[in-house]
Design an enzyme around this catalytic site. Structure first.
Site, PDB file in Angstrom:
ATOM      1  N   LYS A  23       0.828  -1.211   0.000  1.00  0.00           N
ATOM      2  CA  LYS A  23       0.000   0.000   0.000  1.00  0.00           C
ATOM      3  C   LYS A  23       0.862   1.261   0.000  1.00  0.00           C
ATOM      4  O   LYS A  23       0.543   2.247  -0.664  1.00  0.00           O
ATOM      5  CB  LYS A  23      -0.967  -0.002   1.182  1.00  0.00           C
ATOM      6  CG  LYS A  23      -0.408   0.500   2.493  1.00  0.00           C
ATOM      7  CD  LYS A  23      -1.473   0.631   3.548  1.00  0.00           C
ATOM      8  CE  LYS A  23      -0.915   1.227   4.832  1.00  0.00           C
ATOM      9  NZ  LYS A  23      -0.674   2.678   4.758  1.00  0.00           N
ATOM     10  N   ASN A  24       1.959   1.259   0.752  1.00  0.00           N
ATOM     11  CA  ASN A  24       2.789   2.455   0.829  1.00  0.00           C
ATOM     12  C   ASN A  24       3.452   2.776  -0.502  1.00  0.00           C
ATOM     13  O   ASN A  24       3.684   3.948  -0.821  1.00  0.00           O
ATOM     14  CB  ASN A  24       3.843   2.298   1.933  1.00  0.00           C
ATOM     15  CG  ASN A  24       3.226   2.316   3.323  1.00  0.00           C
ATOM     16  OD1 ASN A  24       2.141   2.866   3.522  1.00  0.00           O
ATOM     17  ND2 ASN A  24       3.901   1.713   4.287  1.00  0.00           N
ATOM     18  N   CYS A 117      -2.268   8.202  11.813  1.00  0.00           N
ATOM     19  CA  CYS A 117      -2.259   7.436  13.053  1.00  0.00           C
ATOM     20  C   CYS A 117      -2.069   8.357  14.252  1.00  0.00           C
ATOM     21  O   CYS A 117      -1.512   9.452  14.154  1.00  0.00           O
ATOM     22  CB  CYS A 117      -1.150   6.388  13.024  1.00  0.00           C
ATOM     23  SG  CYS A 117      -1.477   5.019  11.874  1.00  0.00           S
ATOM     24  N   ARG A 122       5.571  13.337  13.903  1.00  0.00           N
ATOM     25  CA  ARG A 122       5.898  13.188  12.486  1.00  0.00           C
ATOM     26  C   ARG A 122       5.658  14.474  11.693  1.00  0.00           C
ATOM     27  O   ARG A 122       4.803  14.543  10.815  1.00  0.00           O
ATOM     28  CB  ARG A 122       5.105  12.033  11.870  1.00  0.00           C
ATOM     29  CG  ARG A 122       5.425  10.699  12.518  1.00  0.00           C
ATOM     30  CD  ARG A 122       5.009   9.545  11.666  1.00  0.00           C
ATOM     31  NE  ARG A 122       3.572   9.353  11.673  1.00  0.00           N
ATOM     32  CZ  ARG A 122       2.937   8.456  10.930  1.00  0.00           C
ATOM     33  NH1 ARG A 122       3.611   7.692  10.112  1.00  0.00           N
ATOM     34  NH2 ARG A 122       1.630   8.322  10.993  1.00  0.00           N
ATOM     35  N   ASP A 307       7.364  -0.342  11.504  1.00  0.00           N
ATOM     36  CA  ASP A 307       6.007  -0.833  11.273  1.00  0.00           C
ATOM     37  C   ASP A 307       5.796  -2.251  11.801  1.00  0.00           C
ATOM     38  O   ASP A 307       4.650  -2.700  11.903  1.00  0.00           O
ATOM     39  CB  ASP A 307       5.670  -0.798   9.776  1.00  0.00           C
ATOM     40  CG  ASP A 307       5.199   0.574   9.333  1.00  0.00           C
ATOM     41  OD1 ASP A 307       5.022   1.457  10.200  1.00  0.00           O
ATOM     42  OD2 ASP A 307       5.005   0.774   8.120  1.00  0.00           O
ATOM     43  N   ARG A 399      -7.050  -0.440   6.971  1.00  0.00           N
ATOM     44  CA  ARG A 399      -6.255   0.450   6.135  1.00  0.00           C
ATOM     45  C   ARG A 399      -5.087  -0.267   5.478  1.00  0.00           C
ATOM     46  O   ARG A 399      -4.558   0.207   4.464  1.00  0.00           O
ATOM     47  CB  ARG A 399      -5.702   1.618   6.961  1.00  0.00           C
ATOM     48  CG  ARG A 399      -6.731   2.649   7.392  1.00  0.00           C
ATOM     49  CD  ARG A 399      -6.045   3.792   8.132  1.00  0.00           C
ATOM     50  NE  ARG A 399      -4.880   4.249   7.393  1.00  0.00           N
ATOM     51  CZ  ARG A 399      -3.696   4.533   7.941  1.00  0.00           C
ATOM     52  NH1 ARG A 399      -3.520   4.404   9.244  1.00  0.00           N
ATOM     53  NH2 ARG A 399      -2.704   4.954   7.199  1.00  0.00           N
TER      54      ARG A 399
END
Length: 420
Positions: A23-24, A117, A122, A307, A399
């Site tokens: 997905k990224n 999130c 960030r 992650d 997600r």
């Protein structure tokens, strides 16, 4: 709001599962299509909530987005609204990726500051400073970033003070249409960056240094629509392998690139699992093995990914001894600790380091997922917790994991979605 019901498994996870597209990687490429005028195509796209969110962002901008099966076609010829609204960007940080392409191609844009999130600040400072190095004028007002330039961005030099995937994505895309040469130092080298470089190159971009921390980009006047296949999701692969380790089972993930998960496979080997790999698969076998404690430090690629910090912690709660996890990427990404402790885990947090006193029995409870990867950690912990575990807020998990319940069923787990 949907929830998961998970009960202790009567037998370990066993079997094989095919890994979806990353997905990224898709999110970055979807934004990159804005750099051209025409119809771009992306294949091996997972069906995920994040894909829908980014599609909605592109539609608001004026793109036509459609697809069938796992293929997306994005037509950018109708782009006429150079703004990404808060209502969409707040739900997914990667929506911010449209900033670089829009200012590079159209000379101006307005993009909401991102959400995403719940953990970690960030900040987007690196994105903005990198674009300023290419000649963009940046102002931040009323929660929006407004970027502009005189006709075209100008080639420049930028050194990322810390390796940032998101900032590398944004500045790299912008540099492809900048006038002259640009050099990006200390760029991220995650596989998703290489995938973006490949797609941009297919579009006609001139980029040197793929796979290194120094990217040199010779700007071109325009790019053509691209076509490319999405790389496998290395985080999904590591997640299912974590399920094998925590249940003392045996799981083979297929359609993966083992080189993308080298540090993850080292982790499973270090705690005592048998690890085998092939050209496009990897397998973790923990059957009948006495696992032992270890120390893990999350780092930018090729280090252990942040992650997978939460899933690794869930695994280590079942391993006798004291294990240590330090997250040097996102120092406060530990909201899952409180929920694992509700299941009976013995974890002590000090600063960016968690000490896991493993091997103590877990028991089912109602817990709350705080982010995408924490969701996965709680599910696999539920596989070994006595009784039933209810996981709230699983929209986070939706997600990032395609056909999650079906894939877990293939491995022998019964993950029940409770509606409402």
């Amino acid at each position: 709001m949907d929830r998961f019901s998970v009960s202790k498994l009567t037998s370990p996870l066993s079997g094989e599962v095919e890994i979806s597209g990353a997905k990224n990687a898709v999110l970055a490429v979807m934004a990159a299509t804005l750099l051209s005028d025409g119809v771009s195509e992306i294949t091996n796209v997972p069906h995920l909530k994040d894909m829908k969110t980014m599609s909605d962002v592109l539609r608001v901008i004026g793109c036509h987005v459609d697809g069938e099966s796992h293929t997306l076609r994005i037509d950018t010829r109708g782009v006429n609204h150079l703004e990404a609204p808060y209502e969409l960007v707040k739900t997914m940080r990667a929506s911010f990726y449209v900033l670089g392409p829009l200012v590079a191609r159209f000379g101006r844009c307005r993009v909401s500051l991102p959400g995403g999130c719940a953990w970690g600040p960030r900040p987007v400072d690196l994105h903005l400073k990198g674009l300023e190095a290419l000649g963009a004028t940046i102002t931040v007002t009323h929660g929006y970033v407004e970027a502009s330039c005189d006709t075209r961005l100008k080639g420049g030099v930028f050194h990322f003070p810390v390796s940032s995937v998101g900032a590398t994505v944004n500045v790299l895309m912008a540099a492809t249409l900048a006038e002259g040469s640009s050099v990006l130092h200390n760029a991220a080298i995650e596989p998703e960056i290489d995938a973006l470089v490949d797609y941009l190159t297919d579009m006609g971009a001139k980029i040197q240094g793929r796979g290194t921390r120094t990217l040199t980009i010779e700007g071109v006047p325009e790019l053509k629509p691209g076509k490319g296949e999405t790389i496998p999701d290395r985080i999904e692969a590591g997640s299912f392998l974590a399920g094998a380790a925590i249940t003392r089972g045996k799981v083979k993930v297929t359609r993966v690139n083992p080189e993308h998960i080298g540090a993850v496979l080292d982790f499973f080997h270090d705690i005592g699992c048998e690890v085998t790999t092939g050209s496009d698969w990897a397998e973790v076998d923990a059957r009948g093995r006495e696992l032992h404690s270890t120390s893990v430090t999350t780092l930018p690629f090729p280090g252990f990914p942040t992650d997978l910090q939460a899933p690794a912690m869930a695994v280590l709660t079942t391993v006798p001894g004291i294990s240590i996890i330090q997250d040097t990427v996102y120092h406060d990404r530990f909201t899952h600790i409180a929920e694992l402790k509700r299941l009976g885990a013995d974890i002590h947090l000090k600063g960016d380091t968690a000490h896991i006193h493993g091997g103590k029995p877990l028991s089912g409870a109602e817990v709350m997922a705080s982010d995408l990867r924490a969701s996965l950690a709680l599910v696999i912990a539920g596989f070994v917790a006595e009784g039933e575990t209810i996981i709230d807020r699983i929209y986070h998990l939706d997600r990032g994991y395609e056909n999650f319940e079906q894939k877990m069923a293939q491995l022998g787990a019964n993950v029940i979605r409770l509606q409402g």
